[in-house]
Write a protein that holds these residues in place. Structure first.
Motif, PDB file in Angstrom:
ATOM      1  N   ARG A  16       0.827  -1.213   0.000  1.00 35.98           N
ATOM      2  CA  ARG A  16       0.000   0.000   0.000  1.00 35.98           C
ATOM      3  C   ARG A  16       0.856   1.255   0.000  1.00 35.98           C
ATOM      4  NH1 ARG A  16      -3.290  -2.782   3.797  1.00 35.98           N
ATOM      5  NH2 ARG A  16      -2.352  -1.582   5.499  1.00 35.98           N
ATOM      6  N   LEU A  17       1.970   1.226   0.730  1.00 35.15           N
ATOM      7  CA  LEU A  17       2.846   2.395   0.755  1.00 35.15           C
ATOM      8  C   LEU A  17       3.415   2.682  -0.622  1.00 35.15           C
ATOM      9  CD1 LEU A  17       4.319   4.586   2.369  1.00 35.15           C
ATOM     10  CD2 LEU A  17       6.121   2.914   2.847  1.00 35.15           C
ATOM     11  N   ILE A  18       3.856   1.645  -1.319  1.00 33.96           N
ATOM     12  CA  ILE A  18       4.410   1.843  -2.664  1.00 33.96           C
ATOM     13  C   ILE A  18       3.317   2.283  -3.635  1.00 33.96           C
ATOM     14  CG2 ILE A  18       5.534   0.679  -4.589  1.00 33.96           C
ATOM     15  CD1 ILE A  18       6.983  -1.060  -2.633  1.00 33.96           C
ATOM     16  N   SER A  76       1.069   6.416  -7.040  1.00 36.82           N
ATOM     17  CA  SER A  76      -0.080   7.195  -7.515  1.00 36.82           C
ATOM     18  C   SER A  76      -0.013   8.665  -7.121  1.00 36.82           C
ATOM     19  CB  SER A  76      -1.380   6.588  -6.972  1.00 36.82           C
ATOM     20  OG  SER A  76      -1.417   6.667  -5.556  1.00 36.82           O
ATOM     21  N   GLY A  77       0.870   9.015  -6.199  1.00 36.76           N
ATOM     22  CA  GLY A  77       0.988  10.405  -5.771  1.00 36.76           C
ATOM     23  C   GLY A  77       0.155  10.757  -4.560  1.00 36.76           C
ATOM     24  N   SER A  78      -0.668   9.837  -4.068  1.00 30.50           N
ATOM     25  CA  SER A  78      -1.523  10.145  -2.918  1.00 30.50           C
ATOM     26  C   SER A  78      -0.746  10.236  -1.612  1.00 30.50           C
ATOM     27  CB  SER A  78      -2.620   9.087  -2.791  1.00 30.50           C
ATOM     28  OG  SER A  78      -2.062   7.798  -2.622  1.00 30.50           O
ATOM     29  N   ILE A  79       0.515   9.767  -1.605  1.00 34.53           N
ATOM     30  CA  ILE A  79       1.325   9.868  -0.397  1.00 34.53           C
ATOM     31  C   ILE A  79       1.601  11.325  -0.053  1.00 34.53           C
ATOM     32  CG2 ILE A  79       3.517   9.769  -1.643  1.00 34.53           C
ATOM     33  CD1 ILE A  79       2.771   8.103   1.727  1.00 34.53           C
ATOM     34  N   ARG A  80       1.528  12.206  -1.040  1.00 38.71           N
ATOM     35  CA  ARG A  80       1.782  13.622  -0.779  1.00 38.71           C
ATOM     36  C   ARG A  80       0.734  14.221   0.142  1.00 38.71           C
ATOM     37  NH1 ARG A  80       3.087  15.354  -7.065  1.00 38.71           N
ATOM     38  NH2 ARG A  80       4.957  14.027  -7.313  1.00 38.71           N
ATOM     39  N   ASP A  81      -0.510  13.749   0.039  1.00 38.79           N
ATOM     40  CA  ASP A  81      -1.559  14.253   0.932  1.00 38.79           C
ATOM     41  C   ASP A  81      -1.256  13.921   2.387  1.00 38.79           C
ATOM     42  OD1 ASP A  81      -2.897  15.118  -1.320  1.00 38.79           O
ATOM     43  OD2 ASP A  81      -4.119  13.300  -1.474  1.00 38.79           O
ATOM     44  N   LEU A  82      -0.583  12.821   2.612  1.00 39.64           N
ATOM     45  CA  LEU A  82      -0.215  12.429   3.970  1.00 39.64           C
ATOM     46  C   LEU A  82       0.995  13.216   4.458  1.00 39.64           C
ATOM     47  CD1 LEU A  82      -0.632  10.444   6.353  1.00 39.64           C
ATOM     48  CD2 LEU A  82       0.889   8.854   5.172  1.00 39.64           C
ATOM     49  N   MET A 113      10.320  10.544  -1.130  1.00 38.41           N
ATOM     50  CA  MET A 113       8.979  10.031  -0.889  1.00 38.41           C
ATOM     51  C   MET A 113       7.925  10.707  -1.737  1.00 38.41           C
ATOM     52  SD  MET A 113       9.390   7.563   1.070  1.00 38.41           S
ATOM     53  CE  MET A 113       7.646   7.236   1.213  1.00 38.41           C
ATOM     54  N   ALA A 114       8.254  11.816  -2.390  1.00 40.65           N
ATOM     55  CA  ALA A 114       7.260  12.536  -3.196  1.00 40.65           C
ATOM     56  C   ALA A 114       6.985  11.799  -4.499  1.00 40.65           C
ATOM     57  CB  ALA A 114       7.752  13.929  -3.480  1.00 40.65           C
TER      58      ALA A 114
END
Length: 284
Positions: A101-103, A108-114, A283-284
């Motif tokens: 899920r982290l990858i 997808s770029g949704s990690i930026r919201d976090l 991480m971005a």
């Protein structure tokens, strides 16, 4: 007198800011744990399918080989020997899914919201790890409720001890999964890595076959296999067994040392992961 009052006011404000900052970090960790719980509750079919494989292993594989493996070699029936390894299988898949899920979120770029939240990166990483640990332990607890299938009696202290060890094993597996996940950008690469390492680590841990029955080099490599310590810890708590576990030379570490090895492995993996997770560009 005035200087003392000013110093007292500054110290009071710093204390309130520190307390507020700590509450903010705890809220972030709680939110990430709750997110994983909601994911688990929203997809019960996936949970059932993840539990179906270890349960089939226990009933079919354990029942089929119980007639071929002598009880004297294991200190009991094969199904009782296999049950701790099946518990480990139950928590392995949900722990691994945290890294996937982290990858996926990163790809997808949704990690930026976090990452734009005011919480520290270390708090976010702890929340992700603890969320995966909680859901993996919950799925292991479901299989633990079927203890008679593994010829394990319903004893509250025994089940509580096994649940605590499952929690520690889940924490270690989740932390180890996050370590390569922060270094890999594509889900396909991570899936390939899992296919190359998951099965050898499980079979080389003594979860399904006694380590004494495996080649000597596998037994030696088990010293570096965290799953071997988790399997041995669960098996020694579930009941006495004649099957040899992990040995450091001629010395078999006691359960408390094995638990310490698992905890130390998880802490080192998290600290290593935090160094990469704290880099914005990576991480971005």
């Amino acid at each position: 007198m005035t200087r003392a009052r000013t110093t007292a006011r500054v110290s009071s404000r710093a204390g309130r800011a520190g307390a507020g900052g700590a509450r903010q970090e705890l809220r972030a960790i709680h939110a990430l744990i709750t997110r994983d719980w909601l994911r688990l509750a929203a997809n019960p079919t996936n949970t059932v399918l993840l539990l179906l494989q270890p349960l089939l292993f226990l009933l079919a594989f354990g029942g089929g080989l119980s007639a071929l493996v002598p009880d004297t070699a294991l200190g009991g029936q094969y199904r009782a020997f296999l049950y701790p390894g099946i518990l480990l299988m139950a928590i392995q898949a949900p722990a691994i899914s945290v890294g996937i899920r982290l990858i996926t979120d990163r790809y997808s770029g949704s990690i930026r919201d976090l990452l734009v939240t005011p919480a520290r990166r270390s708090s976010l990483l702890c929340g992700i790890c603890l969320g995966g640990c909680a859901t993996a332990t919950a799925q292991g607890a479901v299989l633990l409720a079927l203890a008679p299938a593994g010829q394990l009696p319903y004893r509250p202290l025994l089940l509580a001890g096994l649940l605590a060890e499952l929690t520690l094993a889940s924490f270690t597996l989740t932390a180890l999964t996050l370590l390569p996940a922060v270094h890999i950008r594509r889900p396909e690469t991570f899936t390939t890595l899992l296919s190359l390492t998951s099965a050898p680590l499980l079979f080389g841990s003594g979860a399904l076959v006694p380590l004494s029955a495996l080649p000597s080099w596998v037994t030696s490599a088990a010293v570096l296999n965290p799953l071997a310590y988790a399997t041995d810890l669960l098996r020694r708590t579930a009941g006495p067994t004649a099957s040899a576990g992990v040995y450091w030379g001629a010395w078999q570490p006691p359960p408390v040392v094995e638990a310490g090895v698992l905890l130390l492995t998880a802490v080192i993996a998290l600290l290593w992961t935090a160094r990469r997770f704290g880099r914005t560009d990576d991480m971005a």
